[in-house]
Design an enzyme around this catalytic site. Structure first.
Site, PDB file in Angstrom:
ATOM      1  N   ARG A 104      -5.897   5.714  16.142  1.00 13.60           N
ATOM      2  CA  ARG A 104      -5.642   4.348  16.566  1.00 13.60           C
ATOM      3  C   ARG A 104      -4.374   4.303  17.425  1.00 13.60           C
ATOM      4  O   ARG A 104      -3.300   4.711  16.959  1.00 13.60           O
ATOM      5  CB  ARG A 104      -5.464   3.461  15.341  1.00 13.60           C
ATOM      6  N   THR A 108      -2.068  -0.536  21.416  1.00 17.20           N
ATOM      7  CA  THR A 108      -3.240  -1.411  21.595  1.00 17.20           C
ATOM      8  C   THR A 108      -4.010  -1.619  20.287  1.00 17.20           C
ATOM      9  O   THR A 108      -4.838  -2.524  20.181  1.00 17.20           O
ATOM     10  CB  THR A 108      -4.225  -0.790  22.603  1.00 17.20           C
ATOM     11  N   ASP A 200      -7.584   4.577   0.432  1.00 16.88           N
ATOM     12  CA  ASP A 200      -7.747   5.396   1.636  1.00 16.88           C
ATOM     13  C   ASP A 200      -8.703   6.551   1.336  1.00 16.88           C
ATOM     14  O   ASP A 200      -8.373   7.467   0.581  1.00 16.88           O
ATOM     15  CB  ASP A 200      -6.390   5.933   2.101  1.00 16.88           C
ATOM     16  N   ASP A 203      -7.373  10.166   2.204  1.00 19.97           N
ATOM     17  CA  ASP A 203      -6.347  10.633   1.258  1.00 19.97           C
ATOM     18  C   ASP A 203      -6.964  10.986  -0.089  1.00 19.97           C
ATOM     19  O   ASP A 203      -6.593  11.981  -0.707  1.00 19.97           O
ATOM     20  CB  ASP A 203      -5.280   9.552   1.062  1.00 19.97           C
TER      21      ASP A 203
HETATM   22  N1  URA Z   1     -10.260   3.203   5.677  1.00 19.91           N
HETATM   23  C1  URA Z   1     -10.089   3.564   4.380  1.00 19.91           C
HETATM   24  O1  URA Z   1     -10.021   4.745   4.064  1.00 19.91           O
HETATM   25  N2  URA Z   1     -10.033   2.590   3.451  1.00 19.91           N
HETATM   26  C2  URA Z   1     -10.108   1.276   3.743  1.00 19.91           C
HETATM   27  O2  URA Z   1     -10.050   0.439   2.840  1.00 19.91           O
HETATM   28  C3  URA Z   1     -10.263   0.918   5.101  1.00 19.91           C
HETATM   29  C4  URA Z   1     -10.343   1.894   6.050  1.00 19.91           C
END
Ligand code: URA
Length: 209
Positions: A104, A108, A200, A203
């Site tokens: 990302r 932007t 995440d 992770d």
């Molecule tokens: N990406 C993730 O890993 N978790 C989320 O909640 C949103 C995007």
């Protein structure tokens, strides 16, 4: 218009609960994502074409059905998408695997492609793009654009958990791409996480923070 399929099979829902649970450790999380990917692959391949071949059983000659050799490609969006690949390959071992990496842009906030490696015969394959989380939809939309720009014609998108915002965004950008999900959650929070979601996905899959 794109169709959205929510796989509400009890096994998928049961495993998804433990994927969401914050106390689930990396090893178990990875195994559960792998298992759910396999179960979802079973559902997503329902429309695979079949053909009749002649065989001989120990008892008699007969005709019976086999897959008609449709070529498939699995495209994980890096990095969390990788966690779903092996589970799909268990059912479709002949599929080729391409990779699309996006980051990302901090200014932007738009996804920018940094890595693309696809099977050479893109135009002849049907693709399943995979990412565990469909949040804003930005990465999925860009990855699908990237595949289409290289000649892909038939694409499905598969994820574990989607936010309504992401589903709407993908449907609008790619009305020809059907979306397959295990759960449609409530919303995105101010940090872009799906609520209740699972945190995440990258992770939790790879044990990073
Ligand atoms: N990406 C993730 O890993 N978790 C989320 O909640 C949103 C995007």
């Amino acid at each position: 218009m794109a169709k959205v399929y929510v796989f509400d099979h009890p096994l998928i829902q049961h495993k998804l609960t433990y994927i969401r649970e914050k106390g689930t450790g990396t090893k178990e999380f990875r195994e559960l994502v792998d298992e759910v990917a396999t179960l979802m692959a079973f559902e997503i391949t329902r429309d695979m074409p079949l053909e009749e071949i002649e065989i001989e059983t120990p008892v008699s000659k007969t005709t019976s059905k086999v897959l008609s050799g449709k070529k498939l490609g699995i495209i994980p969006i890096l990095r969390a998408g990788i966690g779903m690949v092996d589970g799909i390959l268990k059912l479709i071992p002949a599929a080729k695997v391409g990779h699309i990496g996006l980051y990302r842009d901090p200014k932007t906030l738009k996804p920018v492609e940094y890595y693309v490696k696809l099977p050479s015969d893109v135009e002849e394959r049907d693709f399943i793009v995979v990412d565990p989380m469909l949040a804003t939809g930005g990465s999925a939309i860009e990855a699908i654009h990237s595949l289409k720009n290289r000649g892909a014609k038939h694409i499905k998108f598969m994820c574990l958990i989607a936010a309504p915002e992401g589903v709407e965004a993908v449907k609008e950008a790619h009305p020809d791409v059907d979306i397959y999900i295990a759960a449609l959650d409530e919303k995105l929070n101010e940090k872009g996480y799906i609520v209740p979601g699972l945190g995440d996905a990258g992770d939790r899959l790879f044990g990073t923070k």
